[in-house]
Design an enzyme around this catalytic site. Structure first.
Site, PDB file in Angstrom:
ATOM      1  N   HIS A  61       0.818  -1.200   0.000  1.00 36.89           N
ATOM      2  CA  HIS A  61       0.000   0.000   0.000  1.00 36.89           C
ATOM      3  C   HIS A  61       0.863   1.266   0.000  1.00 36.89           C
ATOM      4  O   HIS A  61       0.556   2.241  -0.660  1.00 36.89           O
ATOM      5  CB  HIS A  61      -0.912  -0.022   1.225  1.00 36.89           C
ATOM      6  CG  HIS A  61      -1.946   1.040   1.231  1.00 36.89           C
ATOM      7  ND1 HIS A  61      -3.248   0.807   0.897  1.00 36.89           N
ATOM      8  CD2 HIS A  61      -1.856   2.365   1.508  1.00 36.89           C
ATOM      9  CE1 HIS A  61      -3.922   1.929   0.969  1.00 36.89           C
ATOM     10  NE2 HIS A  61      -3.111   2.895   1.341  1.00 36.89           N
TER      11      HIS A  61
ATOM     12  N   GLU B  42      -7.903   7.636  -5.165  1.00 36.95           N
ATOM     13  CA  GLU B  42      -7.479   6.569  -4.252  1.00 36.95           C
ATOM     14  C   GLU B  42      -8.489   5.440  -4.309  1.00 36.95           C
ATOM     15  O   GLU B  42      -9.623   5.634  -4.753  1.00 36.95           O
ATOM     16  CB  GLU B  42      -7.479   7.110  -2.814  1.00 36.95           C
ATOM     17  CG  GLU B  42      -6.220   7.796  -2.395  1.00 36.95           C
ATOM     18  CD  GLU B  42      -5.192   6.814  -1.880  1.00 36.95           C
ATOM     19  OE1 GLU B  42      -5.403   5.590  -2.038  1.00 36.95           O
ATOM     20  OE2 GLU B  42      -4.181   7.266  -1.335  1.00 36.95           O
TER      21      GLU B  42
ATOM     22  N   GLY C 294      -1.109   8.447  -9.522  1.00 36.53           N
ATOM     23  CA  GLY C 294      -1.802   7.178  -9.677  1.00 36.53           C
ATOM     24  C   GLY C 294      -1.679   6.363  -8.414  1.00 36.53           C
ATOM     25  O   GLY C 294      -1.063   6.786  -7.438  1.00 36.53           O
TER      26      GLY C 294
ATOM     27  N   HIS D 246     -10.713  -2.893   0.321  1.00 34.89           N
ATOM     28  CA  HIS D 246     -10.852  -3.901   1.371  1.00 34.89           C
ATOM     29  C   HIS D 246     -11.784  -3.428   2.495  1.00 34.89           C
ATOM     30  O   HIS D 246     -12.695  -4.155   2.885  1.00 34.89           O
ATOM     31  CB  HIS D 246      -9.477  -4.291   1.926  1.00 34.89           C
ATOM     32  CG  HIS D 246      -8.707  -5.235   1.035  1.00 34.89           C
ATOM     33  ND1 HIS D 246      -8.757  -5.172  -0.329  1.00 34.89           N
ATOM     34  CD2 HIS D 246      -7.880  -6.267   1.332  1.00 34.89           C
ATOM     35  CE1 HIS D 246      -7.971  -6.131  -0.829  1.00 34.89           C
ATOM     36  NE2 HIS D 246      -7.439  -6.811   0.169  1.00 34.89           N
TER      37      HIS D 246
ATOM     38  N   HIS E 101     -10.404   2.419  -1.786  1.00 30.35           N
ATOM     39  CA  HIS E 101     -10.626   1.945  -0.425  1.00 30.35           C
ATOM     40  C   HIS E 101     -11.443   0.661  -0.511  1.00 30.35           C
ATOM     41  O   HIS E 101     -12.584   0.597  -0.062  1.00 30.35           O
ATOM     42  CB  HIS E 101     -11.331   3.021   0.404  1.00 30.35           C
ATOM     43  CG  HIS E 101     -10.717   3.218   1.747  1.00 30.35           C
ATOM     44  ND1 HIS E 101     -11.421   3.523   2.870  1.00 30.35           N
ATOM     45  CD2 HIS E 101      -9.424   3.121   2.152  1.00 30.35           C
ATOM     46  CE1 HIS E 101     -10.602   3.634   3.897  1.00 30.35           C
ATOM     47  NE2 HIS E 101      -9.388   3.388   3.486  1.00 30.35           N
TER      48      HIS E 101
ATOM     49  N   GLN F   5     -11.501   1.966   9.451  1.00 29.43           N
ATOM     50  CA  GLN F   5     -11.437   3.247  10.147  1.00 29.43           C
ATOM     51  C   GLN F   5     -12.844   3.817  10.365  1.00 29.43           C
ATOM     52  O   GLN F   5     -13.789   3.397   9.725  1.00 29.43           O
ATOM     53  CB  GLN F   5     -10.595   4.230   9.327  1.00 29.43           C
ATOM     54  CG  GLN F   5      -9.179   3.759   9.009  1.00 29.43           C
ATOM     55  CD  GLN F   5      -9.086   2.810   7.824  1.00 29.43           C
ATOM     56  OE1 GLN F   5     -10.092   2.438   7.235  1.00 29.43           O
ATOM     57  NE2 GLN F   5      -7.880   2.394   7.499  1.00 29.43           N
TER      58      GLN F   5
ATOM     59  N   GLN G 270      -8.927   8.463  11.744  1.00 29.69           N
ATOM     60  CA  GLN G 270      -9.083   9.387  10.615  1.00 29.69           C
ATOM     61  C   GLN G 270      -8.896  10.839  11.026  1.00 29.69           C
ATOM     62  O   GLN G 270      -8.780  11.160  12.204  1.00 29.69           O
ATOM     63  CB  GLN G 270     -10.477   9.196  10.018  1.00 29.69           C
ATOM     64  CG  GLN G 270     -10.663   7.818   9.419  1.00 29.69           C
ATOM     65  CD  GLN G 270      -9.801   7.616   8.198  1.00 29.69           C
ATOM     66  OE1 GLN G 270     -10.060   8.177   7.145  1.00 29.69           O
ATOM     67  NE2 GLN G 270      -8.735   6.837   8.328  1.00 29.69           N
TER      68      GLN G 270
ATOM     69  N   GLU H 267      -4.716   4.148  12.346  1.00 28.33           N
ATOM     70  CA  GLU H 267      -5.163   4.911  11.181  1.00 28.33           C
ATOM     71  C   GLU H 267      -6.440   5.668  11.493  1.00 28.33           C
ATOM     72  O   GLU H 267      -7.297   5.862  10.631  1.00 28.33           O
ATOM     73  CB  GLU H 267      -5.312   3.979   9.975  1.00 28.33           C
ATOM     74  CG  GLU H 267      -3.967   3.413   9.559  1.00 28.33           C
ATOM     75  CD  GLU H 267      -4.014   2.420   8.408  1.00 28.33           C
ATOM     76  OE1 GLU H 267      -5.047   2.335   7.735  1.00 28.33           O
ATOM     77  OE2 GLU H 267      -3.005   1.729   8.199  1.00 28.33           O
TER      78      GLU H 267
END
Lengths: 282, 815
Positions: free
Chosen positions: B63, B129, B594, B133, B131, B285, B357, B355
């Protein structure tokens, strides 16, 4: 002539402040984006609040999700204003100045009890006994919430353009405005509703400023009673509406400008110009 | 060690033990990487702490470091000599941008988002981006924090951009999947769909950012692994695009408190999902958009007063990545006990990795701290000094006075061994390379089962991928900020499918930004090369169709793939990356940023069954347009205008929506996959550039690109969006083959680089002259009334219906 000063109130979750600012500037006002923290004296020197608000001729409460619209749309900011700005706000209204609430701002005005009937505020101004000008507590009993903006009948947030019919009303903001205006709505809690006696009073006083052009969904996007999209108080100086006039300032905001012949000025501009002209004259 | 810090015993571990440590700690490190860590600490003659090994695992995760795209690949194709590729990213993506060398590219691939020039005062930043999973396990929270994360990417680019526009693209399983066909432990696609839309809606709307562009795709390959792409465009002053860190600068965390949410998100996203993943609640998160709005409000003021020198967001890996990255060239000293916590009880490594937020990290010269703190107080945002950037080139982590982590920046950032991987690619159809003969039983198509062309058109319009997404789009506030001049829905009733959106980010200024996307995973069933090429072509067509130019367009690439450790999956990735280079350089449109999300695979732990998602490349395009008044939309404007096809049609049904119907209706006939649509970039470029000029000259009244469902679907959409009928004749469609193509091919083939345009009678001559070098055919007219009539090559009417029938087919599916 000196430009009228507009205070655009911000708090956590306010998000239509920039375009409201642009609208008032376009209309010829001097604007300031002020966080409520500064207005209630929570930062910097105390007792600034009354001074600050009194420096302005127009108070605008823009759209957004104040405090995330937690509990219900606008209620936390309404409560904060009621309890922490009572004195300044009461004086502002008593001075004959203008207040406009758009979308979330309308929800705030209704939930603060300033719409449809704010006359009670003036009546209780002398009960505002707090020494620091931040307003008294408990909140004077004269001001109570009389109506609400409830969840849309579609039960979801919706963004779409609607046609509004301008009503005969004392509203300062809509003087001489076109009989039909076209504006976007974007909300989940916009269904204006009130007990029958309040609705009767509103109609009798001609306080309905805008109605959605039809009762049918999605023309009436939220299921409002009597298709009400915006109301003013009996003086016409306090005004709230769910649709967003600040989002239609030029023809390029219009969803069909590529296929229709439109004037360059958008339907929303007149509302801000009316406010500025009124403030200039008074 | 004390203070809840563990030593991890790796000095004496054998390979099996190293892998056990990696697996049981959700570190997602492979044996080579574990050995590299082991030998590093052997040289230091000590074991790593949990803080250290977790920091390495996050920083080295797929990641964060994108090791697949940097690895050495030995690639094999049957009949060709094996090829050594020294990194897909430098070889195909970065090189394309370098060769195209646009002067308006301000910052590419180095910051949190790509930066391009806008006007004399501002630049634009753009990032998309994924997200995936988290959204598979908890759709609402996963999608919401997806949009929250990419907004922080804009805010963390340069010294901070103001977010002005969101774009989102989702891929789900089929909405009508029977419940008993669901893979074990996965949520139903309808539930994922609802949750993801609500998550993006609630976060984006509260942030006050218009969600103005997007796409929703359905394919059974996404049932266990839905994809959620979230993008954000930001506006940044030109003199706020560079960042630096000086030793002595304070490390200040701004925003939300830290809790145990989202631990191991980075390493989790580098693992495959299985039927037990649903129980991994703590890796997802929890989002709070109002907190993020407050951070934006506070930081943009601080940016304008130049109170900090550098900024980045806490994304994957939390503070460990943010501080590690910012201090890469200097060094950093952090005191974890200073972190503002949601609750007690977090071990130091959890604080360091969380993580949670809505957190940003800024590098603040000490003399500016007080002013920054005042701004934060006024906006009611927490600002906490966590430590100092140093000149030690070391990352030193303290907890209550004890050194709990002491890592060399050099080893942390450059110690990861470059992986060596194998890739193979086997053509799925002998005819899938350019120029080969069509492998499709052309004659059999219209004569056998798919007889009723009106019915085919209605079924195509109703297929979930093509059908109206209005019920979703209306839930997003696309009008906030008052800057959207081409909306996602256009036409006489504001409900037609616009090709791209346009915003004017500076209020009162008519300079605009176009945002569009292209994505064609169905073509990768045949060849991921053509799928990737088509994604670029589609994104560019959408830009051109609303009035943009190739000259001012930049691209983002977002690869979502299966497990790249499997040579066949990696082979497809190599093919797609090659297409990115070939097509982007041919069109002259550089990549500026990217992201890749790999390991999108699902494994059933009882049956051992394993499957990957369809190889999926999302291309997002951004284009600066000088005057939005030049923009056009796809809805037809008035009866009497002529309808032209621009670009040639070939027999290219592979991965098309028509072939899906064909598979359903004529199972026996479908012996081998037909040709995927092929991008012919030199011709495509000429077509797009010439059409773009014609549009800028005001010769084109409306324009729609031909994508899923071909000319048939594009024409129907233009007609019902404009509220007028059409009379079309297929005989005049320019065709790319010597033999005559049958009606179904002409109507539904998905050949690339094609457009339908509407031209007013007085402009026809000028338009035809302008388009002299481009394949062009006038196929009919816009008509008064509702009739939608198509005449086939033999002169018979093959479609005879009304636009309201077509529109209700299109609107009925996802209402």
């Amino acid at each position: 002539m000196k430009k009228p000063k507009v205070l655009i109130l911000r708090t956590a979750g306010t998000n239509c402040d920039a375009e409201t600012d642009a609208a008032f500037q376009l209309a010829g006002a001097e604007t300031a984006l002020i966080h409520i923290q500064h207005l209630i004296g929570a930062v910097g020197e105390s007792s600034r609040s009354r001074i600050l608000l009194a420096d302005y001729q127009i108070l605008a409460i823009p759209g957004g999700f104040s405090y995330g619209d937690d509990i219900s749309a606008g209620i936390l900011l309404a409560t904060e204003m009621k309890h922490k700005l009572t004195g300044a706000l009461t004086q502002f209204i008593a001075d004959g100045k203008l207040i406009i609430g758009i979308c979330n701002g309308f929800q705030v005005l209704v939930k603060a009890g300033l719409l449809p009937k704010a006359t009670a505020v003036g009546a209780v101004s002398n009960r505002d006994t707090a020494p620091n000008g931040k307003g008294g507590f408990p909140y004077p009993t004269g001001i109570t919430q009389q109506a609400t903006l409830a969840m849309n009948t579609s039960a979801k947030f919706e963004c779409r353009w609607v046609t509004l019919e301008t009503q005969q009303s004392p509203c300062v903001f809509t003087k001489g405005i076109k009989p039909r205006v076209y504006l976007p709505v974007a909300h989940a809690e916009g269904r204006f509703t009130a007990p029958p006696e309040v609705l009767e009073q509103i109609e009798a006083n001609r306080q309905v400023v805008f109605r959605y052009a039809s009762a049918e969904y999605p023309c009436n996007p939220n299921g409002s009673d009597a298709n009400i999209a915006g109301i003013c108080d009996t003086t016409g100086r306090i005004f709230g509406m769910m649709p967003h006039p600040e989002r239609f300032l030029t023809k390029w905001n219009h969803p069909r400008w590529t296929r229709e012949n439109l004037p360059e000025e958008g339907d929303g501009v007149a509302i801000f110009k009316n406010a500025v002209n009124y403030a200039k004259a008074s | 060690m004390s203070n809840n810090v563990q030593e991890i015993d790796i000095l004496t571990a054998d390979d099996a033990e190293l892998m056990r440590i990696s697996r049981e700690g959700t570190l997602s490190l492979n044996l080579t990487e574990m050995r590299a860590i082991q030998s590093h600490f052997r040289a230091l003659e000590r074991n790593p702490t949990d803080v250290e090994i977790e920091t390495l695992a996050q920083t080295w995760s797929e990641h964060c470091v994108h090791k697949t795209f940097k690895s050495i690949i030995h690639y094999a194709e049957p009949g060709k000599e094996s090829e050594r590729i020294d990194g897909l990213f430098p070889t195909y993506i970065q090189r394309a941008t370098q060769e195209i060398n646009k002067p308006w590219c301000v910052s590419v691939f180095s910051d949190n988002a790509g930066i391009i020039e806008f006007d004399d005062t501002y630049n634009l930043v753009f990032k998309v981006e994924t997200h995936n999973h988290p959204s598979a396990i908890e759709p609402y929270g996963g999608a919401g924090t997806g949009i929250g994360g990419v907004i922080r990417d804009s805010l963390g680019t340069g010294l901070g951009a103001k977010p002005i526009l969101n774009t989102d693209v989702f891929c789900f399983g089929m909405p009508d999947t029977p419940y008993d066909a669901l893979p074990k432990g996965t949520l139903h696609p309808k539930r994922v769909f609802k949750g993801v839309v609500a998550g993006v809606r609630d976060y984006g709307n509260r942030m006050g950012i218009p969600t103005a562009n997007g796409a929703i795709l359905f394919d059974e390959g996404y049932t266990a692994n839905p994809l959620v792409f979230c993008g954000n465009v930001g506006l940044i002053p030109r003199d706020r695009c560079e960042k630096s860190v000086e030793p002595g600068d304070l490390i200040v965390a701004i925003g939300g408190q830290t809790g145990r949410d989202g631990i191991h998100g980075a390493t989790f996203s580098s693992a495959e999902l299985d039927d037990t993943s649903e129980s991994l609640g703590s890796v997802v998160q929890i989002g709070n958009p109002i907190m993020e709005k407050k951070i934006v409000d506070a930081l943009l003021q601080a940016r304008d007063r130049q109170l900090y020198r550098s900024i980045t967001d806490c994304g994957a890996g939390g503070f460990s990545s943010a501080v590690g990255e910012m201090g890469q060239d200097t060094g950093a000293e952090v005191h974890l006990e200073r972190v503002s916590l949601k609750y007690d009880g977090l071990a130091p490594w959890e604080i360091w990795l969380s993580e949670a937020q809505e957190r940003m990290v800024v590098a603040v010269p000490p003399e500016n701290l007080e002013e920054l703190t005042q701004i934060c107080e006024a906006e009611v945002v927490e600002a906490t000094v966590l430590g100092t950037f140093t000149d030690t080139r070391k990352l030193q982590i303290f907890y209550k006075g004890t050194l709990v982590g002491d890592l060399d920046m050099e080893f942390l950032h450059n110690g990861i061994p470059q992986p060596i991987k194998k890739a193979v690619w086997h053509p799925k159809s002998p005819a899938s390379s350019v120029g080969a003969s069509p492998a499709y039983p052309v004659g059999a198509v219209s004569n056998r089962a798919l007889e009723n062309t009106t019915d085919i058109l209605c079924r195509l319009l109703a297929s979930p991928n093509i059908a109206s997404k209005e019920s979703v789009i209306r839930q997003y506030d696309h009008e906030v900020q008052g800057c959207l001049v081409l909306k996602p829905l256009v036409g006489v009733e504001n409900d037609g499918p616009g090709d791209a959106c346009i915003a004017t980010p500076v209020l009162g200024n008519r300079k605009g930004v176009i945002v569009a996307n292209g994505i064609n995973p169905k073509y990768s069933e045949i060849d991921s090369y053509h799928s990737a090429a088509a994604a670029i072509d589609e994104a560019l067509r959408n830009v051109i169709a609303v009035g943009g130019t190739l000259e001012k367009t930049a691209l983002l690439d977002n690869f979502c793939w299966g497990n790249p450790d499997k040579p066949d999956r990696l082979g497809e990735l190599v093919r797609a990356a090659k297409a990115c280079y070939d097509i982007a350089t041919a069109y002259g449109t550089p990549f500026i940023s990217g992201k890749d999300s790999l390991y999108n695979e699902y494994r059933d732990t009882t049956t051992g069954e394993q499957r990957a998602i369809p190889a999926t490349l999302l291309i997002s395009a951004i284009c600066v347009i000088e005057d939005v008044n030049r923009a056009i939309t796809m809805d037809v404007k008035s009866p009497g205008n002529a309808v032209y096809v621009v670009g040639k049609t070939y027999t290219e049904f592979g991965g098309s929506h028509y072939s899906e119907l064909y598979k359903l209706d004529c199972k026996d006939e479908f012996l081998h996959p037909p040709n995927a649509p092929v991008v012919r970039p030199n011709k495509g470029k000429l077509t797009m550039e010439t059409l773009s000029t014609a549009i800028s000259e005001g010769l084109v009244r409306s324009c729609h690109d031909c994508s899923e469902g071909g000319i048939g679907v594009a024409a129907a959409e233009m007609a019902f969006a404009g509220g007028y009928g059409m009379h079309l004749n297929l005989a005049h469609i320019p065709i790319g083959e010597t033999s005559g193509l049958n009606n179904d091919v002409r109507l539904f083939s998905e050949s690339q680089s094609r457009f339908l345009v509407e031209i007013e009678p007085q402009h026809r001559e000028a338009f035809e002259t302008r388009m002299a070098d481009v394949p062009l055919g006038c196929i009919g007219t816009v008509t008064e009334g509702e009739e939608f009539i198509v005449t086939g090559t033999e002169g018979a009417r093959i479609i005879e219906t009304s636009i309201s029938v077509l529109k209700s087919a299109w609107q009925g599916t996802l209402r």
